[in-house]
Design a protein around this motif. Structure first.
Motif, short mmCIF file in Angstrom:
data_model
loop_
_atom_site.label_atom_id
_atom_site.label_comp_id
_atom_site.label_asym_id
_atom_site.label_seq_id
_atom_site.Cartn_x
_atom_site.Cartn_y
_atom_site.Cartn_z
N ASP A 47 11.07 22.30 91.87
CA ASP A 47 11.37 21.16 91.26
C ASP A 47 10.17 21.01 90.20
OD1 ASP A 47 12.07 18.47 90.74
OD2 ASP A 47 11.37 17.92 92.76
N ASP A 48 10.41 19.90 89.40
CA ASP A 48 9.53 19.59 88.25
C ASP A 48 8.54 18.97 89.05
OD1 ASP A 48 8.09 18.33 86.52
OD2 ASP A 48 9.59 17.88 85.27
N CYS A 49 7.13 19.32 88.93
CA CYS A 49 6.01 18.98 89.79
C CYS A 49 5.87 17.68 89.65
CB CYS A 49 4.98 19.90 89.43
SG CYS A 49 4.36 19.54 87.70
N ASP A 61 -2.60 26.01 87.85
CA ASP A 61 -2.71 27.08 86.72
C ASP A 61 -1.49 26.79 85.64
OD1 ASP A 61 -2.37 29.29 85.01
OD2 ASP A 61 -1.67 30.65 86.75
N SER A 98 11.45 30.22 83.68
CA SER A 98 12.27 28.84 83.93
C SER A 98 12.43 28.34 82.68
CB SER A 98 11.04 27.96 84.54
OG SER A 98 9.92 28.06 83.63
N ARG A 158 6.62 39.85 88.13
CA ARG A 158 6.98 39.30 86.82
C ARG A 158 6.02 39.96 85.67
NH1 ARG A 158 7.29 33.51 88.07
NH2 ARG A 158 5.56 33.28 86.64
N ASN A 177 1.27 36.12 83.92
CA ASN A 177 0.74 35.16 84.51
C ASN A 177 0.32 35.00 85.97
OD1 ASN A 177 1.50 33.61 82.25
ND2 ASN A 177 3.74 33.49 83.13
N LEU A 237 -1.88 35.57 88.86
CA LEU A 237 -3.48 35.61 89.00
C LEU A 237 -4.11 36.28 90.09
CD1 LEU A 237 -4.42 31.61 88.77
CD2 LEU A 237 -4.69 33.39 87.03
N PRO A 268 0.93 22.70 92.03
CA PRO A 268 2.19 22.35 91.20
C PRO A 268 2.80 23.44 90.44
CG PRO A 268 0.15 21.52 90.35
CD PRO A 268 -0.25 22.33 91.37
N PHE A 269 2.16 24.38 90.13
CA PHE A 269 2.94 25.51 89.17
C PHE A 269 2.79 26.73 89.99
CE2 PHE A 269 0.54 22.33 86.43
CZ PHE A 269 1.58 21.66 85.90
N GLY A 306 4.46 29.88 89.92
CA GLY A 306 4.52 31.16 89.26
C GLY A 306 5.13 32.10 90.31
N SER A 307 4.34 33.21 90.50
CA SER A 307 4.91 34.05 91.55
C SER A 307 3.97 33.93 92.97
CB SER A 307 3.94 35.50 91.08
OG SER A 307 2.62 35.54 90.98
N THR A 366 0.80 33.18 94.34
CA THR A 366 -0.61 33.57 94.67
C THR A 366 -1.19 32.74 95.39
OG1 THR A 366 -0.52 34.63 92.41
CG2 THR A 366 -2.53 35.02 93.72
N GLU A 401 7.66 25.02 92.00
CA GLU A 401 7.89 26.00 90.76
C GLU A 401 9.10 25.41 90.26
OE1 GLU A 401 6.61 28.45 88.83
OE2 GLU A 401 8.65 27.91 87.98
N ILE A 402 9.17 25.27 88.88
CA ILE A 402 10.49 24.51 88.07
C ILE A 402 11.58 25.65 88.01
CG2 ILE A 402 9.61 24.89 85.89
CD1 ILE A 402 10.59 21.93 85.39
#
Ligand SMILES: C[S@@+](CC[C@H](N)C(=O)[O-])C[C@H]1O[C@@H](n2cnc3c(N)ncnc32)[C@H](O)[C@@H]1O
Length: 392
Positions: free
Chosen positions: A116-118, A136, A147, A290, A293, A295, A317-318, A320-321, A323, A339-340
């Motif tokens: 979703d969009d955070c 992040d 995305s 990926r 990005n 971390l 909210p973000f 990514g992979s 972490t 994650e969008i």
């Protein structure tokens, strides 16, 4: 470029109008572009020329640029009632738009992941419910994300968007909860000035990782910024993290001279400072799925261990992979993630959870000690002091 506040205030919407304004004021185009890109108040004669051309006061121009000095803020406070009547801010009506229609796309023992969009997700999460937030966000460096988000917004747009998600995070945080934001120093200066109005500043952590080549006429950028804030005066949880001393990789000898202070060193390791030098970018991980990005696990292991307890709720909210999510799961923290874009790399990490568990165990075996087992071996071989032998 034409969506930044500066050109908007000058009513410049395209290149032609920019050239025209430059000719009329005799301010070079390059300088106007600089004021616009940096979103700063023009200096010296340029300011007078602009005010004359626009036929407005400095006060009105600053309002247009969103520059609120303390005196202006005092004035706004004085006339708050009148201003409130004049401006109806839709931001404060959002409560009524709230719909509880979100379903997680992936669930684990401890966590829930939303695709979703955070900003939208956060409107659906209960306020004052989260113990720790780690964010992040994209750095607006024109990176290509899976995305397909636009990572090249104007400065004004990026900062507006940033303020929106930051304030939503602030609402989610419990009293005593901690909020960490990972970003480039240039953006974290702005995020800090937003957060200073709502939360308590604890630390600007400089994470020493070189991320680009040296730039002419600038210092070599060598740190990411990790902001650390809490809601209220004291964090509910602060577990001090300790590190082994630094030694020479080849001979195991001391890098710093501890002189007569060795007996004062804590056997559980050195105090962690606000400069972290022991993290390296994730480059060749076998499981890195990926392009960029991701971390380091060690960073999240440190933040989560320091600022939360087992059973606490963590939000990122973000994603990514993922972490934050994999570390939360392994450290038995509940988590909510967002994650969008595609989430397959997050799911893949959970399929490989045993591999990550081993890495976390390894990370944990190297903290809260003055010497790791490897360090003890090489130091013993080369006759260097150890915690038990420094008095001899
Ligand atoms: C810098 S990466 C995060 C990397 C993550 N910390 C890790 O270790 O893998 C930022 C992520 O945020 C996602 N993103 C960007 N805008 C978003 C939004 N509005 N809502 C949710 N996710 C978003 C991007 O797709 C990208 O995967």
């Amino acid at each position: 470029m034409f969506t930044n506040n500066f050109f908007k205030a000058l009513n410049i919407k395209n290149q032609k109008e920019l050239l025209y304004f430059s000719r009329k004021t005799s301010i070079p185009v390059s300088k106007l572009k600089m004021y616009n890109e940096e979103s700063i108040l023009p200096f010296n004669e340029d300011l007078n020329k602009i005010l004359k051309e626009l036929n407005i006061s400095e006060f009105e121009f600053k309002l247009k640029l969103g520059i609120l000095d303390s005196d202006t803020i005092d004035l706004l406070a004085k006339f708050s009632s009148e201003i409130n009547t004049l401006i109806k801010n839709p931001q404060y009506d959002r409560e009524s738009n709230k719909k509880n229609d979100k379903l997680p796309i992936f669930k684990t023992d401890f966590g829930e992941l939303y695709q979703d969009d955070c900003l939208s997700l956060m409107q659906n999460l209960p306020k004052n419910s989260v113990d720790l937030i780690f964010a992040d966000p994209p750095f607006n460096l024109n990176k290509k994300y899976e995305s397909k988000i636009n990572d090249q917004l104007s400065k004004t747009e990026y900062l507006k968007w940033t303020e929106r998600w930051v304030l939503s995070c602030v609402e989610l945080l419990k009293e005593g909860g901690s909020f960490f934001v990972w970003n480039l120093p240039v953006w974290n200066t702005h995020i800090s000035s937003i957060l200073n109005k709502y939360l308590n500043f604890r630390q600007w952590i400089a994470v020493d990782i070189k991320y680009q080549l040296p730039i002419p006429n600038k210092l070599y950028p060598a740190h990411y910024s990790l902001l650390y804030y809490t809601k209220g005066k004291k964090p509910s949880t602060f577990n001090n993290q300790r590190l082994p001393i630094e030694i020479c990789r080849h001979c195991g000898g001391d890098i710093k001279d501890y002189g007569g202070y060795k007996h004062k060193l804590n056997k559980n390791g050195l105090n962690l400072t606000d400069v972290w030098r022991d993290l390296s970018p994730v480059r060749h991980s076998k499981y890195k799925s990926r392009e960029s990005n991701e971390l380091p696990l060690k960073l999240l292991e440190r933040v989560i261990s320091m600022a939360s307890e087992e059973g606490d709720l963590i939000f990122d909210p973000f994603g990514g992979s993922g972490t934050t999510f994999i570390v939360s799961e392994i450290l038995k923290r509940k988590w909510v993630g967002c994650e969008i874009g595609p989430i397959n790399s997050i799911i893949k990490r959970f399929e490989d959870i045993d591999f990550h568990k081993k890495q976390i165990l390894d990370i944990q075996s190297k903290k809260n000690v003055l010497f790791t087992e490897e360090m003890k071996t090489i130091r013993t071989q080369n006759g260097h002091w150890l915690a038990d032998t420094f008095n001899e």
